[in-house]
Write a protein that holds these residues in place. Structure first.
Motif, PDB file in Angstrom:
ATOM      1  N   ARG A 180       0.862  -1.181   0.000  1.00 52.28           N
ATOM      2  CA  ARG A 180       0.000   0.000   0.000  1.00 52.28           C
ATOM      3  C   ARG A 180       0.894   1.225   0.000  1.00 52.28           C
ATOM      4  NH1 ARG A 180      -4.612   2.167   0.288  1.00 52.28           N
ATOM      5  NH2 ARG A 180      -5.895   0.368   0.725  1.00 52.28           N
ATOM      6  N   ILE A 181       0.634   2.131  -0.954  1.00 49.18           N
ATOM      7  CA  ILE A 181       1.349   3.405  -1.045  1.00 49.18           C
ATOM      8  C   ILE A 181       0.279   4.458  -1.309  1.00 49.18           C
ATOM      9  CG2 ILE A 181       3.142   4.728  -2.235  1.00 49.18           C
ATOM     10  CD1 ILE A 181       4.129   1.809  -3.202  1.00 49.18           C
ATOM     11  N   GLY A 182      -0.164   5.141  -0.259  1.00 44.65           N
ATOM     12  CA  GLY A 182      -1.270   6.093  -0.406  1.00 44.65           C
ATOM     13  C   GLY A 182      -2.521   5.358  -0.864  1.00 44.65           C
ATOM     14  N   GLN A 183      -3.123   5.804  -1.958  1.00 49.03           N
ATOM     15  CA  GLN A 183      -4.331   5.168  -2.485  1.00 49.03           C
ATOM     16  C   GLN A 183      -4.008   3.990  -3.407  1.00 49.03           C
ATOM     17  OE1 GLN A 183      -7.378   6.036  -1.302  1.00 49.03           O
ATOM     18  NE2 GLN A 183      -6.061   7.278   0.008  1.00 49.03           N
ATOM     19  N   ASP A 184      -2.724   3.766  -3.684  1.00 46.82           N
ATOM     20  CA  ASP A 184      -2.291   2.706  -4.593  1.00 46.82           C
ATOM     21  C   ASP A 184      -2.011   1.433  -3.794  1.00 46.82           C
ATOM     22  OD1 ASP A 184      -1.361   1.326  -6.792  1.00 46.82           O
ATOM     23  OD2 ASP A 184       0.628   2.239  -6.762  1.00 46.82           O
ATOM     24  N   TYR A 185      -2.640   0.335  -4.185  1.00 47.96           N
ATOM     25  CA  TYR A 185      -2.362  -0.930  -3.500  1.00 47.96           C
ATOM     26  C   TYR A 185      -2.515  -2.085  -4.488  1.00 47.96           C
ATOM     27  CZ  TYR A 185      -7.415  -1.606  -3.372  1.00 47.96           C
ATOM     28  OH  TYR A 185      -8.730  -1.745  -3.733  1.00 47.96           O
ATOM     29  N   ARG A 186      -1.801  -3.169  -4.188  1.00 45.16           N
ATOM     30  CA  ARG A 186      -1.922  -4.406  -4.963  1.00 45.16           C
ATOM     31  C   ARG A 186      -1.643  -5.570  -4.034  1.00 45.16           C
ATOM     32  NH1 ARG A 186       1.620  -4.769 -10.265  1.00 45.16           N
ATOM     33  NH2 ARG A 186       0.960  -6.935 -10.196  1.00 45.16           N
ATOM     34  N   PHE A 187      -2.158  -6.741  -4.390  1.00 43.80           N
ATOM     35  CA  PHE A 187      -1.832  -7.944  -3.635  1.00 43.80           C
ATOM     36  C   PHE A 187      -1.864  -9.134  -4.581  1.00 43.80           C
ATOM     37  CE2 PHE A 187      -6.335  -6.983  -3.048  1.00 43.80           C
ATOM     38  CZ  PHE A 187      -6.959  -8.169  -3.443  1.00 43.80           C
ATOM     39  N   ASN A 188      -1.219 -10.231  -4.167  1.00 45.04           N
ATOM     40  CA  ASN A 188      -1.099 -11.399  -5.021  1.00 45.04           C
ATOM     41  C   ASN A 188      -1.103 -12.654  -4.157  1.00 45.04           C
ATOM     42  OD1 ASN A 188       0.283 -13.567  -6.587  1.00 45.04           O
ATOM     43  ND2 ASN A 188       0.417 -11.956  -8.134  1.00 45.04           N
ATOM     44  N   ASP A 189      -1.940 -13.638  -4.541  1.00 46.88           N
ATOM     45  CA  ASP A 189      -2.048 -14.894  -3.788  1.00 46.88           C
ATOM     46  C   ASP A 189      -1.025 -15.944  -4.218  1.00 46.88           C
ATOM     47  OD1 ASP A 189      -4.321 -14.175  -2.162  1.00 46.88           O
ATOM     48  OD2 ASP A 189      -5.578 -14.403  -3.929  1.00 46.88           O
ATOM     49  N   ASP A 190      -0.327 -15.726  -5.316  1.00 47.66           N
ATOM     50  CA  ASP A 190       0.722 -16.627  -5.814  1.00 47.66           C
ATOM     51  C   ASP A 190       0.317 -18.102  -5.727  1.00 47.66           C
ATOM     52  OD1 ASP A 190       3.195 -17.242  -6.985  1.00 47.66           O
ATOM     53  OD2 ASP A 190       4.127 -17.569  -5.034  1.00 47.66           O
ATOM     54  N   GLY A 191      -0.866 -18.426  -6.241  1.00 46.65           N
ATOM     55  CA  GLY A 191      -1.274 -19.829  -6.318  1.00 46.65           C
ATOM     56  C   GLY A 191      -2.089 -20.343  -5.147  1.00 46.65           C
ATOM     57  N   GLU A 192      -2.133 -19.606  -4.043  1.00 43.24           N
ATOM     58  CA  GLU A 192      -3.016 -19.996  -2.941  1.00 43.24           C
ATOM     59  C   GLU A 192      -4.462 -19.699  -3.372  1.00 43.24           C
ATOM     60  OE1 GLU A 192      -2.122 -21.777  -0.592  1.00 43.24           O
ATOM     61  OE2 GLU A 192      -0.522 -20.995   0.667  1.00 43.24           O
ATOM     62  N   PRO A 193      -5.458 -20.338  -2.748  1.00 48.49           N
ATOM     63  CA  PRO A 193      -6.854 -20.043  -3.128  1.00 48.49           C
ATOM     64  C   PRO A 193      -7.155 -18.547  -3.023  1.00 48.49           C
ATOM     65  CG  PRO A 193      -6.747 -21.962  -1.674  1.00 48.49           C
ATOM     66  CD  PRO A 193      -5.362 -21.376  -1.727  1.00 48.49           C
ATOM     67  N   GLY A 194      -7.925 -18.030  -3.995  1.00 47.77           N
ATOM     68  CA  GLY A 194      -8.213 -16.595  -4.064  1.00 47.77           C
ATOM     69  C   GLY A 194      -8.694 -16.015  -2.742  1.00 47.77           C
ATOM     70  N   GLY A 195      -8.079 -14.924  -2.343  1.00 50.63           N
ATOM     71  CA  GLY A 195      -8.507 -14.204  -1.144  1.00 50.63           C
ATOM     72  C   GLY A 195      -7.942 -14.739   0.163  1.00 50.63           C
ATOM     73  N   THR A 196      -7.092 -15.798   0.104  1.00 49.22           N
ATOM     74  CA  THR A 196      -6.610 -16.391   1.352  1.00 49.22           C
ATOM     75  C   THR A 196      -5.218 -15.911   1.759  1.00 49.22           C
ATOM     76  OG1 THR A 196      -5.610 -18.300   0.232  1.00 49.22           O
ATOM     77  CG2 THR A 196      -7.917 -18.525   0.941  1.00 49.22           C
ATOM     78  N   ALA A 197      -4.541 -15.138   0.900  1.00 48.22           N
ATOM     79  CA  ALA A 197      -3.155 -14.766   1.216  1.00 48.22           C
ATOM     80  C   ALA A 197      -2.884 -13.279   0.994  1.00 48.22           C
ATOM     81  CB  ALA A 197      -2.185 -15.615   0.391  1.00 48.22           C
ATOM     82  N   GLY A 198      -2.968 -12.832  -0.256  1.00 50.67           N
ATOM     83  CA  GLY A 198      -2.635 -11.436  -0.563  1.00 50.67           C
ATOM     84  C   GLY A 198      -3.526 -10.432   0.155  1.00 50.67           C
ATOM     85  N   ARG A 199      -4.851 -10.670   0.104  1.00 48.28           N
ATOM     86  CA  ARG A 199      -5.768  -9.728   0.760  1.00 48.28           C
ATOM     87  C   ARG A 199      -5.565  -9.694   2.275  1.00 48.28           C
ATOM     88  NH1 ARG A 199      -9.686  -6.449  -0.286  1.00 48.28           N
ATOM     89  NH2 ARG A 199      -9.952  -7.019  -2.462  1.00 48.28           N
TER      90      ARG A 199
END
Length: 199
Positions: free
Chosen positions: A55-74
């Motif tokens: 997270r940098i101000g209003q800019d953000y990204r995340f990545n699960d890198d193969g884990e089930p969607g929503g279980t890691a990056g978020r």
């Protein structure tokens, strides 16, 4: 708005959860390219997953890198936000230990490891900055520079010309109006700083 913090330095925290090893690594970053470079530098190609968020101000990204969607990056991103951290990237690397954690277990493992890493990190408050520009004669430059530290100000750029010097100054926004008034007083009205950070 509650106060935001930046990491003072990179940090790391490791945990073992049901025989899987988790390593969270966090660092302060100023822009997305720097965050992605950190992800690239610390990701372990021999690991099962290298999940991340920034997270940098209003800019953000995340990545699960193969884990089930929503279980890691978020969950990693939520750990960053939950700790009131900005301008940071966190990579959580997992080495699978043979026991499945399930979706809820993964959320707790990734989010919890990231949150504990950030909890242990040295942090500093993010101070809103103002930017001023002004032109002064050479004779006034030394006095102005001497006063800048009174306002926790720094010179970002100096452009010299035949009539003097143009200074671009960064300082805490809370000091800006007082600094503008003091500079006008010191120069008997000859120097009129302009704020560049206001619309």
């Amino acid at each position: 708005m509650s106060e935001l913090y930046a990491l003072a330095a990179a940090c790391r925290h490791a945990e073992e959860i049901k025989k899987s090893r988790f390593l969270a690594q966090a660092a302060p970053v100023a822009h997305a390219a720097e965050a992605l470079a950190f992800v690239h530098d610390v990701a372990d190609p021999t690991a099962t997953h290298n999940c991340w968020a920034y997270r940098i101000g209003q800019d953000y990204r995340f990545n699960d890198d193969g884990e089930p969607g929503g279980t890691a990056g978020r969950p990693i991103l939520q750990a960053i936000e939950g700790q009131g951290i900005d301008r940071a990237v966190v990579v959580v690397t997992r080495w699978y230990g043979g026991i499945k954690l399930g979706a809820g277990g993964l959320v707790r493992a990734y989010g919890g490891t990231a949150a504990e890493c950030l909890r242990r990190a040295e942090r500093q408050p993010i101070v809103a900055m103002a930017r001023l520009v002004l032109h002064c004669e050479f004779a006034e430059l030394a006095l102005l520079k001497a006063r800048l530290k009174d306002w926790s100000a720094r010179i970002d750029n100096e452009d010299f010309d035949a009539g003097g010097v143009t200074l671009h100054i960064g300082l805490p926004a809370t000091q800006a109006e007082m600094a503008i008034a003091r500079i006008a007083d010191l120069s008997r009205g000859r120097i009129q700083p302009t704020r560049l950070d206001l619309p």
